[in-house]
Design a protein around this motif. Structure first.
Motif, short mmCIF file in Angstrom:
data_model
loop_
_atom_site.label_atom_id
_atom_site.label_comp_id
_atom_site.label_asym_id
_atom_site.label_seq_id
_atom_site.Cartn_x
_atom_site.Cartn_y
_atom_site.Cartn_z
N CYS A 143 -3.47 -0.83 -9.36
CA CYS A 143 -3.65 -0.28 -8.03
C CYS A 143 -5.06 0.27 -7.91
O CYS A 143 -5.63 0.77 -8.88
CB CYS A 143 -2.64 0.83 -7.75
N ASP B 87 -10.21 2.27 1.08
CA ASP B 87 -9.90 2.35 2.51
C ASP B 87 -9.32 1.00 2.91
O ASP B 87 -10.04 0.01 3.03
CB ASP B 87 -11.18 2.66 3.30
N TYR B 88 -8.00 0.94 3.11
CA TYR B 88 -7.33 -0.33 3.36
C TYR B 88 -7.77 -0.97 4.68
O TYR B 88 -7.93 -2.18 4.76
CB TYR B 88 -5.81 -0.12 3.34
N ASP C 108 -6.42 5.01 0.67
CA ASP C 108 -5.11 4.40 0.44
C ASP C 108 -5.01 3.92 -1.00
O ASP C 108 -6.00 3.58 -1.64
CB ASP C 108 -4.91 3.20 1.37
N VAL D 83 -3.81 0.86 -3.01
CA VAL D 83 -3.52 -0.55 -2.72
C VAL D 83 -3.18 -1.27 -4.02
O VAL D 83 -3.93 -1.18 -5.00
CB VAL D 83 -4.72 -1.24 -2.03
N PHE E 101 -11.02 -2.61 4.09
CA PHE E 101 -10.79 -3.77 3.23
C PHE E 101 -10.27 -4.96 4.04
O PHE E 101 -10.76 -6.09 3.91
CB PHE E 101 -9.80 -3.39 2.13
N ARG E 102 -9.28 -4.71 4.91
CA ARG E 102 -8.73 -5.78 5.75
C ARG E 102 -9.79 -6.34 6.70
O ARG E 102 -9.88 -7.54 6.93
CB ARG E 102 -7.55 -5.24 6.59
N VAL F 87 -3.38 -4.23 -6.09
CA VAL F 87 -4.22 -5.43 -6.10
C VAL F 87 -3.72 -6.48 -7.07
O VAL F 87 -4.07 -7.66 -6.93
CB VAL F 87 -5.71 -5.07 -6.40
N ILE G 104 0.84 -1.20 0.00
CA ILE G 104 0.00 0.00 0.00
C ILE G 104 0.87 1.25 0.00
O ILE G 104 2.01 1.22 0.47
CB ILE G 104 -0.97 0.03 1.20
N ASN G 105 0.32 2.31 -0.54
CA ASN G 105 0.91 3.66 -0.56
C ASN G 105 2.39 3.66 -0.96
O ASN G 105 2.72 3.23 -2.06
CB ASN G 105 0.68 4.36 0.78
#
Length: 166
Positions: free
Chosen positions: A52, A56-57, A39, A41, A60-61, A43, A2-3
């Motif tokens: 990417c 909102d990471y 964010d 991310v 998502f998690r 993918v 991420i980022n």
């Protein structure tokens, strides 16, 4: 990744609502994510260029963990239960142990049926074979034989599994 963890010059960017934005330089894509307070991310890191998504990471998690927990909840852990028989077992003892085998199979567990030979009983392995064959015929409508009776040391072992589709 991420980022700032993403190491690519340009990325194929997907917006927060799933819309295709196109191929953008990494810094521009990161700035778009920061402006949206989300964010960036990665993918699909193996794609050329990497794909990417702006999302909102943390959310998502959380969703991923929730799905994994639900999948684990729906799993059935198959145990292997063991029932010991003797070569010269009496009828009532046989019926009692057979009831346990049936109960385990109905619960969806595998059953390891073993005949233990003691002393000189090992010379009459055919008697133990007959005991296991009888067990197999008694529960044939509930089970499938996963391993035929086989002599291993002083024990003869057969493994029964529950029939699927009950």
């Amino acid at each position: 990744m991420i980022n700032e963890e993403i190491r690519a010059r340009e990325v194929r960017l997907v917006g927060p609502n799933g819309e295709q934005i196109g191929i953008k330089p990494f810094r521009e894509a990161l700035q778009m994510a920061v402006d949206a307070n989300l964010d960036l991310v990665n993918v699909a890191p193996q794609a050329k260029p990497p794909v990417c998504r702006i999302m909102d990471y943390g959310k998502f998690r959380y969703e991923q963990q929730k799905k994994e927990k639900e999948a684990r909840k729906n799993q059935k852990v198959v145990d292997v239960k063991e029932v010991w028989f003797r070569a010269n077992i009496e009828e009532h003892d046989f019926q009692t142990k057979l009831r346990n085998v049936v109960k385990f199979l109905k619960d969806g567990d595998k059953v390891k049926c073993s005949v233990r030979f003691r002393g000189r009983e090992i010379t009459h392995a055919a008697i133990g074979q007959r005991v296991l064959e009888r067990v197999k015929t008694e529960v044939q409508e509930l089970s499938v034989v996963e391993r035929q009776p086989k002599l291993e040391g002083r024990s003869m072992i057969m493994i029964l599994g529950p029939k699927t589709g009950q």
